[in-house]
Design an enzyme around this catalytic site. Structure first.
Site, PDB file in Angstrom:
ATOM      1  N   ASP A  37      24.351  41.092  42.224  1.00  0.00           N
ATOM      2  CA  ASP A  37      24.695  42.126  41.236  1.00  0.00           C
ATOM      3  C   ASP A  37      24.026  41.878  39.885  1.00  0.00           C
ATOM      4  O   ASP A  37      23.434  42.785  39.312  1.00  0.00           O
ATOM      5  CB  ASP A  37      26.224  42.280  41.075  1.00  0.00           C
ATOM      6  CG  ASP A  37      26.926  40.996  40.655  1.00  0.00           C
ATOM      7  OD1 ASP A  37      26.348  39.901  40.811  1.00  0.00           O
ATOM      8  OD2 ASP A  37      28.066  41.092  40.163  1.00  0.00           O
ATOM      9  N   SER A  68      55.347  45.499  34.301  1.00  0.00           N
ATOM     10  CA  SER A  68      54.910  45.212  35.664  1.00  0.00           C
ATOM     11  C   SER A  68      55.996  44.452  36.396  1.00  0.00           C
ATOM     12  O   SER A  68      56.745  43.678  35.792  1.00  0.00           O
ATOM     13  CB  SER A  68      53.633  44.371  35.638  1.00  0.00           C
ATOM     14  OG  SER A  68      53.346  43.857  36.932  1.00  0.00           O
ATOM     15  N   ALA A 122      43.197  35.622  43.687  1.00  0.00           N
ATOM     16  CA  ALA A 122      42.929  35.132  45.044  1.00  0.00           C
ATOM     17  C   ALA A 122      41.590  35.644  45.563  1.00  0.00           C
ATOM     18  O   ALA A 122      41.316  35.593  46.758  1.00  0.00           O
ATOM     19  CB  ALA A 122      44.056  35.555  45.981  1.00  0.00           C
ATOM     20  N   LEU A 124      40.581  38.772  45.424  1.00  0.00           N
ATOM     21  CA  LEU A 124      40.696  40.130  45.961  1.00  0.00           C
ATOM     22  C   LEU A 124      40.713  41.186  44.860  1.00  0.00           C
ATOM     23  O   LEU A 124      40.920  42.361  45.115  1.00  0.00           O
ATOM     24  CB  LEU A 124      41.952  40.229  46.838  1.00  0.00           C
ATOM     25  CG  LEU A 124      41.926  39.270  48.040  1.00  0.00           C
ATOM     26  CD1 LEU A 124      43.258  39.285  48.785  1.00  0.00           C
ATOM     27  CD2 LEU A 124      40.780  39.614  48.990  1.00  0.00           C
ATOM     28  N   ASP A 171      33.689  45.621  41.338  1.00  0.00           N
ATOM     29  CA  ASP A 171      35.091  45.652  41.767  1.00  0.00           C
ATOM     30  C   ASP A 171      35.738  47.009  41.496  1.00  0.00           C
ATOM     31  O   ASP A 171      36.444  47.557  42.335  1.00  0.00           O
ATOM     32  CB  ASP A 171      35.888  44.554  41.053  1.00  0.00           C
ATOM     33  CG  ASP A 171      35.327  43.173  41.335  1.00  0.00           C
ATOM     34  OD1 ASP A 171      34.459  43.039  42.223  1.00  0.00           O
ATOM     35  OD2 ASP A 171      35.752  42.216  40.658  1.00  0.00           O
TER      36      ASP A 171
HETATM   37  P1  ADP Z   1      41.596  38.686  40.372  1.00  0.00           P
HETATM   38  O1  ADP Z   1      40.566  37.963  41.155  1.00  0.00           O
HETATM   39  O2  ADP Z   1      42.877  38.837  41.126  1.00  0.00           O
HETATM   40  O3  ADP Z   1      41.080  39.969  39.800  1.00  0.00           O
HETATM   41  P2  ADP Z   1      41.682  38.029  37.581  1.00  0.00           P
HETATM   42  O4  ADP Z   1      41.912  36.750  36.859  1.00  0.00           O
HETATM   43  O5  ADP Z   1      40.418  38.758  37.355  1.00  0.00           O
HETATM   44  O6  ADP Z   1      41.920  37.720  39.132  1.00  0.00           O
HETATM   45  O7  ADP Z   1      42.842  39.044  37.227  1.00  0.00           O
HETATM   46  C1  ADP Z   1      44.178  38.644  37.360  1.00  0.00           C
HETATM   47  C2  ADP Z   1      44.949  39.070  36.130  1.00  0.00           C
HETATM   48  O8  ADP Z   1      45.079  40.517  36.129  1.00  0.00           O
HETATM   49  C3  ADP Z   1      46.364  38.547  36.100  1.00  0.00           C
HETATM   50  O9  ADP Z   1      46.404  37.259  35.532  1.00  0.00           O
HETATM   51  C4  ADP Z   1      47.057  39.588  35.246  1.00  0.00           C
HETATM   52  O10 ADP Z   1      46.811  39.364  33.880  1.00  0.00           O
HETATM   53  C5  ADP Z   1      46.355  40.868  35.634  1.00  0.00           C
HETATM   54  N1  ADP Z   1      47.054  41.580  36.727  1.00  0.00           N
HETATM   55  C6  ADP Z   1      46.561  41.918  37.930  1.00  0.00           C
HETATM   56  N2  ADP Z   1      47.481  42.579  38.672  1.00  0.00           N
HETATM   57  C7  ADP Z   1      48.593  42.644  37.919  1.00  0.00           C
HETATM   58  C8  ADP Z   1      49.923  43.191  38.127  1.00  0.00           C
HETATM   59  N3  ADP Z   1      50.255  43.788  39.266  1.00  0.00           N
HETATM   60  N4  ADP Z   1      50.806  43.071  37.109  1.00  0.00           N
HETATM   61  C9  ADP Z   1      50.466  42.456  35.959  1.00  0.00           C
HETATM   62  N5  ADP Z   1      49.260  41.936  35.708  1.00  0.00           N
HETATM   63  C10 ADP Z   1      48.330  42.016  36.677  1.00  0.00           C
HETATM   64 MG    MG Z   2      39.397  40.053  38.549  1.00  0.00          MG
END
Ligand code: ADP
Ligand code: MG
Length: 375
Positions: A37, A68, A122, A124, A171
């Protein structure tokens, strides 16, 4: 109760009335095209069957609230006009509303209630699922005339400028543009997209994502270093980006490190097209060896794997996976494995048994529809 019921009930509970709409957007995994990318090449992600729901309602008072169900988060409130200063998890949804306003959405107050089923951190992309669900909700309820690509761009902008993470658009594009059963071939230069049917079910195949739960400290620095090496290699070759390089040219690079880094990108770009050709020919099982070759290239030429992750790849392939590779930026993270359905349990067990650190989390993921309005 379904996730949809949960998020509606949570909205009603928090705000005393039903939401104006409920929207959801999926996480994603990238089948092939790692580190292509940022070299303006192609990637091939698909949306997965874990989604983030957002119940949304307009507020008349110029305030935006977010909450949330994720236990690690608390509610946040901001005045319209201050969204860009959001911090913590609220930076994702509030930053997305801000970015949409920059793209032409009329500023307004909102109540946003989030319920996510994409595991956080994770591999995803729970972050893109959250941004994409918020973007679709607010753009549709706010009457903004923005196409799905513009919504993806707003999510990316929020993550770049409000969260402060230097991510590309893959993404968000996957979350907003994927169709059920298909991967999205995305040209990261022209931003052109094409659907590519995966045909996993017909071929009796499943996909496992194995989170090593290992992340080495050098991940951020290592990523920046690899990007810089790619820029240097392109400059040495006299091309705008490694997407434009060919293998013969790369093999002529004098610097061994640059040669290896560039060779990964050029061969990985070729592997993306190989996988697309195989899928279009109904040969999904033959994608396995291409994933294995991708892992070898990421390990040996791009040098972004780590022993804990290599052990998972070896275990998965030894237990019947047709191919497996590290996914994401590297230095830990997750492994994607293409597995005949009959071997799914053996592969999962072998990965758990092979772990050299924390017990890995094994998840099966299936291709799912992109972002949508649910109610
Ligand atoms: P990922 O690989 O899952 O995208 P990131 O570090 O990029 O990991 O993003 C994760 C962050 O996004 C979490 O720490 C949180 O701040 C935010 N986040 C994602 N989903 C949620 C949710 N359902 N509720 C609250 N925050 C969320
Ligand atoms: Mg992310």
């Amino acid at each position: 109760m379904s996730a949809l019921d949960d998020v509606r009930a949570a909205f009603l509970d928090a705000h005393g009335h039903a939401p104006d709409g409920v929207f959801s957007a999926p996480g994603r995994v990238n089948l092939i095209g790692e580190h292509t990318d940022h070299n303006e090449g192609h990637v091939l992600p698909f949306a997965i069957d874990r989604r983030t729901w957002v119940a949304a309602g307009r507020r008349p008072d110029g305030t935006v609230t977010v909450r949330s169900s994720d236990p690690g988060t608390g509610p946040a409130t901001a005045a319209v006009g201050t969204l860009r200063e959001a911090t913590g998890w609220a930076a994702y949804p509030l930053g997305t509303v801000w970015a949409l306003e920059q793209a032409g959405l009329e500023p307004s107050g909102w109540d946003l209630v989030v319920h996510g089923e994409v595991p956080l951190g994770a591999g995803l992309s729970s972050s893109a699922a959250l941004e994409s669900a918020v973007a679709l909700a607010v753009a549709e309820l706010g009457g903004a005339d923005l196409d799905r690509f513009a919504l993806a761009a707003a999510g990316r902008r929020a993550e770049n400028e409000v969260v402060g993470a230097p991510v590309g658009i893959m993404d968000q594009a996957a979350s907003l543009l994927c169709r059920e059963g298909s991967a999205l071939l995305l040209d990261c230069r022209s931003m052109a997209t094409e659907d590519v049917a995966l045909g996993l079910e017909e071929a009796g195949l499943g996909i496992l994502v194995v989170d090593s739960r290992v992340r080495h400290d050098l991940a951020d620095g290592g990523y920046a270093d690899r990007r810089a090496a790619c820029v240097a290699a392109a400059a040495a070759l006299g091309v705008p980006a490694l997407r434009d390089a060919d293998l013969a040219g790369v093999e002529g690079l004098a610097d061994e490190v640059l040669r290896r880094r560039a060779r990964h990108v050029v061969t990985e770009e070729a592997r993306v097209h190989e996988v697309v050709t195989l899928l279009r020919a109904g040969k999904a099982p033959d994608v396995g060896p291409v994933l294995a070759a991708s892992h070898a290239s990421l390990r040996d030429d791009f040098a972004v794997s780590v022993p804990e992750v290599d052990a998972l790849v070896t275990a998965a392939e030894g237990a019947g996976a047709l191919g497996a590779r590290i996914v994401g930026g590297g230095f830990g993270g997750s492994v994607l494995a293409l597995v005949p359905r009959a071997a799914l349990e053996d592969v999962a067990a072998a990965c758990r048994a092979a772990a050299r650190g924390p017990e890995p989390t094994v998840r099966e993921v299936a291709p799912a529809p992109g972002a949508r309005r649910d109610v």
